[in-house]
Scaffold this motif. Sequence first.
Motif: not given
Length: 258
Positions: A257-258, A197-198, A217-221, A202-203
């Motif tokens: 990504a930081v 899930l991480n 459920a369906d949609g943006a993370p 992220m992607f």
Amino acid sequence: MQAYDIRVTLGRRAILKGVDFEARPGEVTAIAGPNGSGKTTLLRAMTGEVPFTGRVLLNGRDTAAMKPWQLAAIRAVQPQSAAIAFPFTVLEIVRLGLRAGLAAADSALPLRALEQVDLAGFAHRFYQDLSGGEQQRVQLARVMVQVWEPVLDGVPRWLILDEPVASLDIGHQFTVMDLARDYAARGGGVVAVMHDLNLTAMFADRITLIHAGRVAADGAPGDVLTNDTLAQVYGCPVPVNSVPPAGVPFLLPQARAV
């Protein structure tokens, strides 16, 4: 890519119970959920590997009316695993993804694909001698050469991946997901069954969360990965953005990504 009212029954068991699904070119769409929820079955129904009822559209065309060679020209499928009975070399496996004609004559393309999945120098090794994670990356290279250009003649192409990072160490998980992200950024579509899930958060641009053969459920993370939804789907508390108790180490792949 759209699927409408997908239903699959295996034996006497209803695996999918009326699933709707959508993935858009230019995005990474993840299918997530617990074991046995129907994720892989949904993928296999949409690629025609199991009998189903419902409709599947690829770039607006009903896949039931398309010939295999037409489908192969615009979408490539990487299964969870692939059993190879003969002693093929890595290069021979990757070349299986090349289409007939000019593409098949491009001897450099499979080598470029192997380099992208961090297997440069593996071309003449036997596939059976590789580790599970290496074999998985060889299969990714194979599907990549099948639809190398994300958009061809204005038509988006698709990478359809079933648990593409399941056997990989964290470094190669990033390698694979970076490739998927890049493919989508260049106009192609990516559909991937995911467990982590991480990495999904992220992607993925969009997540379809499957539970007991239905869409939970369906949609943006950020909309899908919530405490209440994850606890209901996975049957245990899965706190989002929570720090563990003192003294318990934890890793944040997002911090890369930081």
